[in-house]
Motif scaffolding. Structure first.
Motif, PDB file in Angstrom:
ATOM      1  N   GLU A 182       7.272  13.348   3.772  1.00 17.79           N
ATOM      2  CA  GLU A 182       7.859  14.672   3.933  1.00 17.79           C
ATOM      3  C   GLU A 182       6.790  15.752   3.787  1.00 17.79           C
ATOM      4  O   GLU A 182       7.002  16.804   3.199  1.00 17.79           O
ATOM      5  N   GLY A 183       5.615  15.460   4.350  1.00 13.79           N
ATOM      6  CA  GLY A 183       4.519  16.415   4.409  1.00 13.79           C
ATOM      7  C   GLY A 183       3.551  16.381   3.250  1.00 13.79           C
ATOM      8  O   GLY A 183       2.503  17.032   3.298  1.00 13.79           O
ATOM      9  N   ASP A 184       3.849  15.631   2.198  1.00  8.39           N
ATOM     10  CA  ASP A 184       3.006  15.604   0.999  1.00  8.39           C
ATOM     11  C   ASP A 184       2.274  14.269   0.890  1.00  8.39           C
ATOM     12  O   ASP A 184       2.861  13.204   1.119  1.00  8.39           O
ATOM     13  N   GLU A 185       1.006  14.321   0.525  1.00 12.86           N
ATOM     14  CA  GLU A 185       0.174  13.128   0.428  1.00 12.86           C
ATOM     15  C   GLU A 185       0.686  12.181  -0.664  1.00 12.86           C
ATOM     16  O   GLU A 185       1.037  12.613  -1.768  1.00 12.86           O
ATOM     17  N   LEU A 186       0.726  10.886  -0.330  1.00  9.97           N
ATOM     18  CA  LEU A 186       1.171   9.875  -1.287  1.00  9.97           C
ATOM     19  C   LEU A 186       0.031   9.208  -2.038  1.00  9.97           C
ATOM     20  O   LEU A 186       0.252   8.639  -3.109  1.00  9.97           O
ATOM     21  N   ARG A 187      -1.165   9.224  -1.488  1.00 12.46           N
ATOM     22  CA  ARG A 187      -2.272   8.525  -2.137  1.00 12.46           C
ATOM     23  C   ARG A 187      -2.464   9.033  -3.565  1.00 12.46           C
ATOM     24  O   ARG A 187      -2.488  10.233  -3.821  1.00 12.46           O
ATOM     25  N   GLY A 188      -2.550   8.098  -4.489  1.00 11.36           N
ATOM     26  CA  GLY A 188      -2.726   8.458  -5.881  1.00 11.36           C
ATOM     27  C   GLY A 188      -1.428   8.649  -6.653  1.00 11.36           C
ATOM     28  O   GLY A 188      -1.464   8.838  -7.874  1.00 11.36           O
ATOM     29  N   THR A 189      -0.296   8.572  -5.960  1.00  9.99           N
ATOM     30  CA  THR A 189       0.990   8.721  -6.644  1.00  9.99           C
ATOM     31  C   THR A 189       1.340   7.432  -7.374  1.00  9.99           C
ATOM     32  O   THR A 189       1.226   6.341  -6.817  1.00  9.99           O
ATOM     33  N   ARG A 190       1.775   7.554  -8.619  1.00  9.96           N
ATOM     34  CA  ARG A 190       2.144   6.370  -9.395  1.00  9.96           C
ATOM     35  C   ARG A 190       3.435   5.757  -8.852  1.00  9.96           C
ATOM     36  O   ARG A 190       4.273   6.444  -8.283  1.00  9.96           O
ATOM     37  N   VAL A 191       3.565   4.429  -9.056  1.00  8.10           N
ATOM     38  CA  VAL A 191       4.688   3.693  -8.471  1.00  8.10           C
ATOM     39  C   VAL A 191       6.025   4.290  -8.898  1.00  8.10           C
ATOM     40  O   VAL A 191       6.919   4.505  -8.070  1.00  8.10           O
ATOM     41  N   HIS A 192       6.201   4.579 -10.188  1.00  9.74           N
ATOM     42  CA  HIS A 192       7.492   5.073 -10.645  1.00  9.74           C
ATOM     43  C   HIS A 192       7.763   6.481 -10.120  1.00  9.74           C
ATOM     44  O   HIS A 192       8.924   6.874  -9.957  1.00  9.74           O
ATOM     45  N   ASP A 193       6.708   7.234  -9.823  1.00  4.96           N
ATOM     46  CA  ASP A 193       6.914   8.560  -9.244  1.00  4.96           C
ATOM     47  C   ASP A 193       7.354   8.469  -7.784  1.00  4.96           C
ATOM     48  O   ASP A 193       8.082   9.337  -7.297  1.00  4.96           O
ATOM     49  N   LEU A 194       6.915   7.426  -7.086  1.00  2.00           N
ATOM     50  CA  LEU A 194       7.374   7.224  -5.711  1.00  2.00           C
ATOM     51  C   LEU A 194       8.883   7.009  -5.676  1.00  2.00           C
ATOM     52  O   LEU A 194       9.571   7.512  -4.783  1.00  2.00           O
ATOM     53  N   VAL A 195       9.392   6.262  -6.643  1.00  2.00           N
ATOM     54  CA  VAL A 195      10.835   6.028  -6.709  1.00  2.00           C
ATOM     55  C   VAL A 195      11.567   7.349  -6.910  1.00  2.00           C
ATOM     56  O   VAL A 195      12.582   7.627  -6.264  1.00  2.00           O
ATOM     57  N   ARG A 196      11.044   8.174  -7.782  1.00  2.00           N
ATOM     58  CA  ARG A 196      11.661   9.477  -8.029  1.00  2.00           C
ATOM     59  C   ARG A 196      11.599  10.378  -6.796  1.00  2.00           C
ATOM     60  O   ARG A 196      12.440  11.268  -6.638  1.00  2.00           O
ATOM     61  N   ARG A 197      10.615  10.145  -5.945  1.00  2.00           N
ATOM     62  CA  ARG A 197      10.484  10.950  -4.729  1.00  2.00           C
ATOM     63  C   ARG A 197      11.312  10.388  -3.566  1.00  2.00           C
ATOM     64  O   ARG A 197      11.292  10.947  -2.477  1.00  2.00           O
ATOM     65  N   THR A 219       0.831  -1.199   0.000  1.00  2.00           N
ATOM     66  CA  THR A 219       0.000   0.000   0.000  1.00  2.00           C
ATOM     67  C   THR A 219       0.866   1.250   0.000  1.00  2.00           C
ATOM     68  O   THR A 219       0.623   2.204  -0.756  1.00  2.00           O
ATOM     69  N   LEU A 220       1.904   1.252   0.814  1.00  2.00           N
ATOM     70  CA  LEU A 220       2.795   2.413   0.874  1.00  2.00           C
ATOM     71  C   LEU A 220       3.514   2.639  -0.454  1.00  2.00           C
ATOM     72  O   LEU A 220       3.830   3.774  -0.809  1.00  2.00           O
ATOM     73  N   SER A 221       3.772   1.558  -1.195  1.00  3.66           N
ATOM     74  CA  SER A 221       4.503   1.686  -2.459  1.00  3.66           C
ATOM     75  C   SER A 221       3.578   1.853  -3.669  1.00  3.66           C
ATOM     76  O   SER A 221       4.037   1.818  -4.807  1.00  3.66           O
ATOM     77  N   GLY A 222       2.271   2.016  -3.425  1.00 12.75           N
ATOM     78  CA  GLY A 222       1.348   2.313  -4.513  1.00 12.75           C
ATOM     79  C   GLY A 222       0.796   1.121  -5.250  1.00 12.75           C
ATOM     80  O   GLY A 222       0.089   1.282  -6.248  1.00 12.75           O
ATOM     81  N   LEU A 223       1.067  -0.090  -4.778  1.00 11.17           N
ATOM     82  CA  LEU A 223       0.586  -1.292  -5.452  1.00 11.17           C
ATOM     83  C   LEU A 223      -0.824  -1.678  -5.018  1.00 11.17           C
ATOM     84  O   LEU A 223      -1.514  -2.419  -5.718  1.00 11.17           O
ATOM     85  N   VAL A 224      -1.230  -1.210  -3.847  1.00 10.68           N
ATOM     86  CA  VAL A 224      -2.586  -1.426  -3.336  1.00 10.68           C
ATOM     87  C   VAL A 224      -3.171  -0.061  -3.003  1.00 10.68           C
ATOM     88  O   VAL A 224      -2.519   0.746  -2.326  1.00 10.68           O
ATOM     89  N   GLU A 225      -4.374   0.202  -3.474  1.00  6.28           N
ATOM     90  CA  GLU A 225      -5.020   1.495  -3.234  1.00  6.28           C
ATOM     91  C   GLU A 225      -5.753   1.477  -1.887  1.00  6.28           C
ATOM     92  O   GLU A 225      -6.623   0.623  -1.664  1.00  6.28           O
ATOM     93  N   PRO A 226      -5.427   2.363  -0.974  1.00  7.56           N
ATOM     94  CA  PRO A 226      -6.145   2.398   0.310  1.00  7.56           C
ATOM     95  C   PRO A 226      -7.571   2.881   0.135  1.00  7.56           C
ATOM     96  O   PRO A 226      -7.876   3.643  -0.802  1.00  7.56           O
ATOM     97  N   THR A 227      -8.444   2.445   1.027  1.00  4.64           N
ATOM     98  CA  THR A 227      -9.835   2.901   0.998  1.00  4.64           C
ATOM     99  C   THR A 227     -10.074   4.038   1.983  1.00  4.64           C
ATOM    100  O   THR A 227     -11.012   4.820   1.806  1.00  4.64           O
ATOM    101  N   GLU A 228      -9.227   4.126   3.004  1.00  6.68           N
ATOM    102  CA  GLU A 228      -9.353   5.197   3.981  1.00  6.68           C
ATOM    103  C   GLU A 228      -7.959   5.564   4.483  1.00  6.68           C
ATOM    104  O   GLU A 228      -7.013   4.782   4.380  1.00  6.68           O
ATOM    105  N   GLY A 229      -7.865   6.763   5.056  1.00  6.81           N
ATOM    106  CA  GLY A 229      -6.638   7.175   5.715  1.00  6.81           C
ATOM    107  C   GLY A 229      -5.727   7.997   4.826  1.00  6.81           C
ATOM    108  O   GLY A 229      -6.023   8.269   3.661  1.00  6.81           O
ATOM    109  N   SER A 230      -4.594   8.381   5.405  1.00  6.45           N
ATOM    110  CA  SER A 230      -3.628   9.214   4.693  1.00  6.45           C
ATOM    111  C   SER A 230      -2.230   8.639   4.845  1.00  6.45           C
ATOM    112  O   SER A 230      -1.912   7.977   5.843  1.00  6.45           O
ATOM    113  N   MET A 231      -1.386   8.904   3.832  1.00  4.74           N
ATOM    114  CA  MET A 231       0.025   8.527   3.840  1.00  4.74           C
ATOM    115  C   MET A 231       0.786   9.754   3.355  1.00  4.74           C
ATOM    116  O   MET A 231       0.677  10.114   2.181  1.00  4.74           O
ATOM    117  N   THR A 232       1.531  10.392   4.224  1.00  4.26           N
ATOM    118  CA  THR A 232       2.273  11.578   3.808  1.00  4.26           C
ATOM    119  C   THR A 232       3.773  11.314   3.885  1.00  4.26           C
ATOM    120  O   THR A 232       4.271  10.712   4.830  1.00  4.26           O
TER     121      THR A 232
END
Length: 242
Positions: free
Chosen positions: A68-83, A53-66
Motif C-alpha cells: 500500500e505504498g510503504d516499504e516492507l523491507r526491515g519490517t518485523r514479522v509480527h508488525d507485518l501481521v498488524r499491517r 521473503t515477503l513475510s520477513g523471514l528471509v532478508e532480501p539483498t536487493e530490490g523493494s517490496m511495498t
C-alpha cells in the motif's frame, strides 16, 4: 501514506536467498486489491522463498517490496501481521499440543478489538465446519485436511487484507483441496481479500486465480491471465512438468 489507487503489493527487482548464491533473482510482482495471484513452477523454482521473503523471514539483498505504498523491507514479522499481511507456510504450522480453539486464539491474541476477534473466530467455524465439531480437540488428533483448515483459519482471525498461502493442497485429498480453493475464491469475492497462492496443483490454482506467475530458477518467466497460462500447452510442458 500509500497509494490506494495503485497495486496493493508491489515487488521490484527482488533478490534474496540463504547464502552466497541467490534463490530469487530480480523478481517483479504486483497484486491488486481483491486479487488472487497464483505462483507456480517446478520444485526449486523459488516459490517458497518468495513467500518467506515477503513475510520477513528471509532478508532480501536487493530490490523493494511495498505494501500500500510503504516499504516492507526491515519490517518485523509480527508488525507485518498488524499491517494486514498473514502467512500460512507449507507444512501447516499447527501447534499440535493446543486445541483448535487455542490455536485460533493465537491468531488474534494481539488484537485490541476482542469483540471482532470473537466474531472472526465464529466465522472460521462457519467456513470450516469440521473445526467447529472439533474445537476442543488437540491438534495432533486432526486429519491433514483439518490441520490445513486450522492453519488458514488462524491466519484469517487476524483479519488480513493479504494472505500468503504456501502449498495448501500438499498431501490433501482432492475433495478437501477443492473445498479450500472454493473458500479462497469466496473470501476474495465476499470480503475483498487478496491472496498470493503458491500451489503445486496448477489446474486447481489457476481455476480460482485472476493472474498467474510462473517461476523458473528464481526468475519470473511468465506473468499472464490465469486462464491463458492453464491453457498454454507449451508453457506447461516447458516449466510445469505436465
Amino acid at each position: 501514506m500509500g497509494d490506494p489507487a495503485g497495486s496493493q503489493l508491489r515487488v521490484r527487482g527482488l533478490t534474496a536467498g540463504y547464502g552466497a548464491a541467490p534463490v530469487l533473482r530480480g523478481i517483479d510482482l504486483d497484486i491488486d486489491p481483491g486479487q488472487i495471484v497464483a505462483v507456480v513452477g517446478a520444485n526449486g523454482a523459488g516459490k517458497t522463498t518468495l513467500l518467506r521473503t515477503l513475510s520477513g523471514l528471509v532478508e532480501p539483498t536487493e530490490g523493494s517490496m511495498t505494501w500500500e505504498g510503504d516499504e516492507l523491507r526491515g519490517t518485523r514479522v509480527h508488525d507485518l501481521v498488524r499491517r494486514g499481511i498473514a502467512h500460512v507456510p507449507e507444512g501447516r504450522g499447527v501447534i499440535t499440543e493446543l486445541t483448535v480453539e487455542e490455536n485460533l486464539r493465537l491468531g488474534h491474541v494481539w488484537r485490541k478489538d476482542k469483540d471482532d476477534a470473537r466474531r472472526a473466530t465464529a466465522e472460521v467455524f462457519e467456513f470450516f465446519e469440521p473445526l467447529a465439531r472439533r474445537r476442543r480437540s488437540p491438534g495432533h488428533q486432526l486429519s491433514g485436511g483439518e490441520r490445513q483448515m486450522l492453519a488458514i483459519g488462524r491466519a484469517l482471525v487476524a483479519r488480513p487484507r493479504l494472505l500468503l498461502l504456501d502449498e495448501p493442497s500438499l498431501g490433501l485429498a482432492p475433495k478437501v483441496t477443492s473445498q479450500i480453493m472454493t473458500l479462497l475464491k469466496n473470501l476474495r469475492d465476499d470480503t475483498g481479500l487478496s491472496v498470493l497462492l503458491v500451489e503445486q496443483n496448477v489446474r486447481s490454482a489457476m481455476s480460482i486465480a485472476d493472474r498467474g506467475v510462473v517461476l523458473s530458477l528464481g526468475e519470473v518467466v511468465v506473468t499472464d491471465d490465469a486462464a491463458r497460462i492453464a491453457e498454454d500447452d507449451d508453457l506447461r510442458h516447458a516449466y510445469l512438468g505436465f
